[in-house]
Design a protein around this motif. Structure first.
Motif, PDB file in Angstrom:
ATOM      1  N   UNK A   1       0.857  -1.187   0.000  1.00 39.93           N
ATOM      2  CA  UNK A   1       0.000   0.000   0.000  1.00 39.93           C
ATOM      3  C   UNK A   1       0.894   1.238   0.000  1.00 39.93           C
ATOM      4  N   UNK A   2       0.308   2.414  -0.271  1.00 43.12           N
ATOM      5  CA  UNK A   2       1.078   3.649  -0.096  1.00 43.12           C
ATOM      6  C   UNK A   2       1.462   3.786   1.390  1.00 43.12           C
ATOM      7  N   UNK A   3       2.615   4.370   1.663  1.00 38.87           N
ATOM      8  CA  UNK A   3       3.050   4.520   3.060  1.00 38.87           C
ATOM      9  C   UNK A   3       2.050   5.321   3.885  1.00 38.87           C
ATOM     10  N   UNK A   4       1.353   6.247   3.251  1.00 40.65           N
ATOM     11  CA  UNK A   4       0.379   7.071   3.980  1.00 40.65           C
ATOM     12  C   UNK A   4      -0.836   6.277   4.444  1.00 40.65           C
ATOM     13  N   UNK A   5      -1.018   5.077   3.928  1.00 43.48           N
ATOM     14  CA  UNK A   5      -2.156   4.255   4.333  1.00 43.48           C
ATOM     15  C   UNK A   5      -1.819   3.259   5.432  1.00 43.48           C
ATOM     16  N   UNK A   6      -0.578   3.286   5.910  1.00 46.48           N
ATOM     17  CA  UNK A   6      -0.174   2.375   6.981  1.00 46.48           C
ATOM     18  C   UNK A   6       0.626   3.183   7.999  1.00 46.48           C
ATOM     19  N   UNK A   7      -0.101   3.843   8.881  1.00 43.97           N
ATOM     20  CA  UNK A   7       0.497   4.732   9.871  1.00 43.97           C
ATOM     21  C   UNK A   7       1.128   3.943  11.010  1.00 43.97           C
ATOM     22  N   UNK A   8       2.005   4.562  11.821  1.00 48.33           N
ATOM     23  CA  UNK A   8       2.624   3.862  12.940  1.00 48.33           C
ATOM     24  C   UNK A   8       1.570   3.183  13.832  1.00 48.33           C
ATOM     25  N   UNK A   9       1.836   1.909  14.117  1.00 51.29           N
ATOM     26  CA  UNK A   9       0.929   1.111  14.938  1.00 51.29           C
ATOM     27  C   UNK A   9      -0.128   0.375  14.137  1.00 51.29           C
ATOM     28  N   UNK A  10      -0.235   0.683  12.840  1.00 51.50           N
ATOM     29  CA  UNK A  10      -1.237   0.022  12.017  1.00 51.50           C
ATOM     30  C   UNK A  10      -0.648  -1.188  11.300  1.00 51.50           C
ATOM     31  N   UNK A  11      -1.542  -2.067  10.885  1.00 49.66           N
ATOM     32  CA  UNK A  11      -1.116  -3.278  10.184  1.00 49.66           C
ATOM     33  C   UNK A  11      -2.089  -3.604   9.065  1.00 49.66           C
ATOM     34  N   UNK A  12      -1.610  -4.414   8.125  1.00 44.87           N
ATOM     35  CA  UNK A  12      -2.444  -4.883   7.028  1.00 44.87           C
ATOM     36  C   UNK A  12      -1.945  -6.262   6.617  1.00 44.87           C
ATOM     37  N   UNK A  13      -2.762  -6.956   5.869  1.00 45.55           N
ATOM     38  CA  UNK A  13      -2.379  -8.278   5.357  1.00 45.55           C
ATOM     39  C   UNK A  13      -2.493  -8.252   3.838  1.00 45.55           C
ATOM     40  N   UNK A  14      -1.461  -8.772   3.181  1.00 42.13           N
ATOM     41  CA  UNK A  14      -1.484  -8.955   1.737  1.00 42.13           C
ATOM     42  C   UNK A  14      -1.237 -10.438   1.460  1.00 42.13           C
ATOM     43  N   UNK A  15      -1.636 -10.849   0.286  1.00 40.67           N
ATOM     44  CA  UNK A  15      -1.437 -12.243  -0.108  1.00 40.67           C
ATOM     45  C   UNK A  15      -0.501 -12.300  -1.303  1.00 40.67           C
TER      46      UNK A  15
END
Length: 107
Positions: free
Chosen positions: A9-23
């Protein structure tokens, strides 16, 4: 650039403390922003094959806890920090550029 790199994702969409999952294929990858540094682990507890992304990230210790039995893993190397897990989870290289966050999946 592709070379086995998967866009997260763009860095702006994953702020400090946030997480995401990709496959990437059949591999779920948990990506966490820990104080501006990005880390990627396989989203699968080595103890019971449960999703680590369902657990709690502790920004003080840099660990993610599996909600199933409480095993914790260090984001920096994927190693378990307490029982019941004794095996590490896979860690993946992460890079950022002007387009965003990328993980490299090496089979």
């Amino acid at each position: 650039m592709t070379d086995n790199w998967t866009f997260v994702c763009p860095t702006s969409q994953l702020l400090p403390g946030e997480q995401t999952v990709v496959w990437e294929g059949d591999t779920p990858i948990l990506v966490i922003n820990w104080d501006g540094e990005f880390y990627a682990l396989e989203d699968l507890c080595s103890h019971e094959e449960f999703e680590l992304s369902a657990g709690k990230f502790n920004p003080e210790t840099g660990t993610i806890e599996c909600v199933l039995h409480g095993a914790q893993f260090d984001l920096r190397d994927g190693n378990p920090t307490c029982p019941p897990a004794y095996e590490p989870v896979r860690k993946f290289p992460v890079r950022t550029d002007e387009t965003g966050v990328w993980v490299q999946v090496v089979q």
